[in-house]
Design an enzyme around this catalytic site. Structure first.
Site, PDB file in Angstrom:
ATOM      1  N   CYS A 412       0.839  -1.198   0.000  1.00 36.31           N
ATOM      2  CA  CYS A 412       0.000   0.000   0.000  1.00 36.31           C
ATOM      3  C   CYS A 412       0.882   1.259   0.000  1.00 36.31           C
ATOM      4  O   CYS A 412       1.455   1.596  -1.029  1.00 36.31           O
ATOM      5  CB  CYS A 412      -0.965  -0.026   1.184  1.00 36.31           C
ATOM      6  SG  CYS A 412      -2.360   1.103   1.000  1.00 36.31           S
ATOM      7  N   HIS A 544      -3.338  -5.308   0.266  1.00 30.98           N
ATOM      8  CA  HIS A 544      -2.733  -5.796   1.512  1.00 30.98           C
ATOM      9  C   HIS A 544      -2.715  -7.324   1.505  1.00 30.98           C
ATOM     10  O   HIS A 544      -3.654  -7.972   1.997  1.00 30.98           O
ATOM     11  CB  HIS A 544      -3.534  -5.296   2.716  1.00 30.98           C
ATOM     12  CG  HIS A 544      -3.382  -3.839   2.987  1.00 30.98           C
ATOM     13  ND1 HIS A 544      -2.522  -3.343   3.939  1.00 30.98           N
ATOM     14  CD2 HIS A 544      -3.974  -2.766   2.410  1.00 30.98           C
ATOM     15  CE1 HIS A 544      -2.598  -2.023   3.957  1.00 30.98           C
ATOM     16  NE2 HIS A 544      -3.469  -1.641   3.031  1.00 30.98           N
ATOM     17  N   GLU A 546      -1.250  -9.340   3.332  1.00 34.65           N
ATOM     18  CA  GLU A 546      -1.180  -9.937   4.669  1.00 34.65           C
ATOM     19  C   GLU A 546      -2.549 -10.361   5.192  1.00 34.65           C
ATOM     20  O   GLU A 546      -2.647 -11.218   6.077  1.00 34.65           O
ATOM     21  CB  GLU A 546      -0.520  -8.975   5.665  1.00 34.65           C
ATOM     22  CG  GLU A 546      -1.323  -7.736   6.045  1.00 34.65           C
ATOM     23  CD  GLU A 546      -1.103  -6.562   5.114  1.00 34.65           C
ATOM     24  OE1 GLU A 546      -1.357  -5.411   5.537  1.00 34.65           O
ATOM     25  OE2 GLU A 546      -0.672  -6.785   3.968  1.00 34.65           O
TER      26      GLU A 546
END
Length: 588
Positions: A412, A544, A546
């Site tokens: 990001c 993102h 993750e």
């Protein structure tokens, strides 16, 4: 519902202190039930008045976790998704704000037919209706109605703001019936005094408070630094009115991945099976077999975590490094990737502003320590964030990684600073910046997305799961990141941003060697993934990754970072395997 039976509900409450680990107990319990072949879903109740977690500061509340449907929720829902391998929705997170808004909207429409609207019964009924609705909604796991729904009550028993939810659950136990309701109370057994004696009084007081509110625990999960001393389990059983087999010692162990193993060894599955009559549920044999496979893989994963593996250091250059929970999904993604390539990850936390010249003037020691940590790292990760503080430090981190061929992953904001740095240093645009921080800058390398609402904050970003398409160019087709994703044409990942790379600069950046290998499918003009040519591993994503990491299924961008940082990337891409003889392939 499995076998025509009603969904069973496990409520997880907490006492004595906050932050005691209710989320991990809830997640671990859900995992154990999944190993039986049961379909499990989860709900987190947060007693704050915010509608969602989207406007909360990471330094105050920890990470804001984003779901597929764009819901901005509490970080515990990330634990549930990772442990249970399910996809949750915004409805799996209940807040006081959501409940009160729903009730007030009904009152304004006249749904209550002129009645006086009160906390009891209207708020408590709304909570029960919400829980039952979510608990009976088919999950992403086999598309089956959940056999079990785990509900975590945020806060601590006795908190004023939690009272309506406690009362709602008191009523809910009678709505669903005794065989379909189980309460796990997570408490603390502290060690006091020079002799290190474990004390049960805080737990006794907490259970007494809970009983006074109309709820009786079926299971006590007691957090402590060490396993129970002799007689502690019996003492808790006597004064808290539960059987000794229903008192669990959740002591510190090698890692959080060992908590399910710890609970299973002490008989958690047997207690839950008896209390909720789980043996009556009819589970298809093939799903039971999947559960057994899951348990074998989880034990192998936890075993690796405890092994003496070679260590790889990743510098995380961020804005909220003083609270690790601000980046909890990043931490988990790094751990998952490392263990899947037979490495242990050591995270070197670097506050981005400490890399800047201004810190050199004010605090030279901090400045030199920050740079020393970054120079010593095997890889560099710049995560997401908002606001200008520390951005120039992140730009310097991206510059160091690019010039010194250190593996780099930007997420990001980490992608945006990589673009700013490249535009300044390689494309000869020293005035390049982001419109987020310099609205009238000479070269806006990052701009505000035109469709985003500037007037309000909550829920107005580009949120949730979006599809990214790899470009049909020679570099993109052969790119490292595409190979890590399995050479697919498209990937679906979760987003949370208001700014994007300026498409007017893309041609010039790509001509200089910074390739945007992935773009959005809607317009083809929004840059989603970049990769630098002639570099061991320099990858960044606007999304993102993750948020979708799993212990048994690591995120590809993180996997690439750990492989590159540990010197295994080329061998992995060539199909030669990783680490020192992986005995079990950890995939689902």
């Amino acid at each position: 519902m499995a076998g025509g039976k009603q969904t069973k509900y496990i409520i997880v409450s907490g006492g004595v202190i906050s932050g005691i680990g209710k989320g991990i107990i809830a997640s671990s319990t859900g995992l154990l039930l999944k190993t039986l072949g049961l379909t499990v879903t989860s709900i987190k109740i947060d007693p704050y008045l915010n509608i969602d977690a989207g406007t909360l500061s990471p330094l105050d509340h920890g990470e804001v976790f984003v779901l597929d449907d764009g819901g901005e929720v509490d970080l515990d829902l990330g634990n549930y998704e990772r442990y249970l391998n399910v996809t949750l929705t915004r409805d799996n997170n209940i807040t006081t704000g959501k409940i009160y808004r729903e009730v007030i909207d009904k009152e304004r429409r006249g749904d209550y037919l002129g009645k006086t609207v009160q906390v009891v019964p209207h708020i408590t009924n709304a909570v029960q209706d919400w829980v039952e609705r979510v608990g009976s909604t088919p999950t992403s796991d086999h598309g089956r109605t959940p056999d079990v729904c785990i509900v975590e009550l945020g806060g601590t028993v006795g908190d004023i703001e939690s009272a309506p939810f406690i009362e709602a659950m008191r009523q809910f136990q009678f709505r669903v019936g005794h065989d379909n309701f189980c309460l796990i109370h997570v408490s603390l057994v502290p060690v006091v005094g020079a002799v290190g004696e474990q004390k049960t009084k805080p737990t006794q007081a907490s259970v007494r408070d809970l009983r006074g509110l109309g709820l009786s625990p079926d299971i006590l999960a007691c957090r402590s630094a060490q396993p129970f001393e002799e007689g502690i389990r019996e003492k808790l059983s006597m004064f808290c009115q539960v059987s000794p087999k229903q008192v669990f010692s959740v002591h510190d162990c090698e890692s959080l991945y060992h908590i399910p193993i710890l609970l299973r060894q002490q008989g958690m599955i047997d207690v839950l099976t008896e209390r909720l009559r789980l043996a009556q549920l009819q589970i298809p044999p093939e799903i039971v077999a999947e559960g057994e496979t899951l348990w074998a893989q989880w034990r192998e994963f936890a075993r690796r975590r405890a092994r003496d593996l070679d260590e790889t250091t990743i510098a995380v250059v961020g804005k909220y490094t003083y609270l690790a929970d601000s980046y909890i999904s990043v931490v988990k993604a790094l751990e998952h990737a490392a263990l899947n390539v037979n490495r242990k990850v050591k995270i070197s936390w670097i506050e981005a502003s400490n890399l800047e010249e201004a810190t050199m003037q004010k605090d030279p020691l901090k400045y030199h320590e920050a740079w020393q940590h970054m120079c010593a790292a095997d890889g560099i990760l710049v995560p997401g964030g908002f606001g200008e503080r520390g951005v120039e430090g992140m730009v310097l981190a991206a510059k160091w990684a690019r010039e010194h061929r250190v593996p780099y992953l930007g997420i990001c904001l980490g992608m945006q600073v990589a673009v700013i740095e490249f535009a300044r240093s390689v494309c000869g645009k020293p005035g390049a910046h982001s419109a987020e921080f310099r609205e009238g800058c000479e070269t806006p390398a990052v701009i505000f997305m035109p469709e985003i609402d500037r007037t309000t904050m909550g829920g107005t970003m580009r949120l949730g799961s979006r599809v990214t398409r790899f470009q049909d160019t020679p570099f993109a087709r052969a790119s490292t990141i595409r190979k890590l994703y399995g050479s697919v044409d498209e990937v679906s990942e979760r987003h949370r941003h208001r700014y994007e790379v300026n498409p007017e600069l893309v041609a010039e950046l790509e001509a200089a060697g910074l390739h945007f290998v992935g773009r959005d499918v809607e317009t083809g003009e929004r840059m989603e993934i970049l990769e630098l040519e002639a570099h061991p591993y320099f990858v960044a994503a606007q999304y993102h990754p993750e948020y979708l990491t799993r212990p048994l299924g690591p995120s590809p961008p993180f996997l690439g970072l750990l492989l590159a940082a540990s010197g295994q990337l080329d061998a992995y891409l060539a199909g030669e395997g990783v680490g020192r003889a992986v005995e079990t392939k950890l995939t689902l």
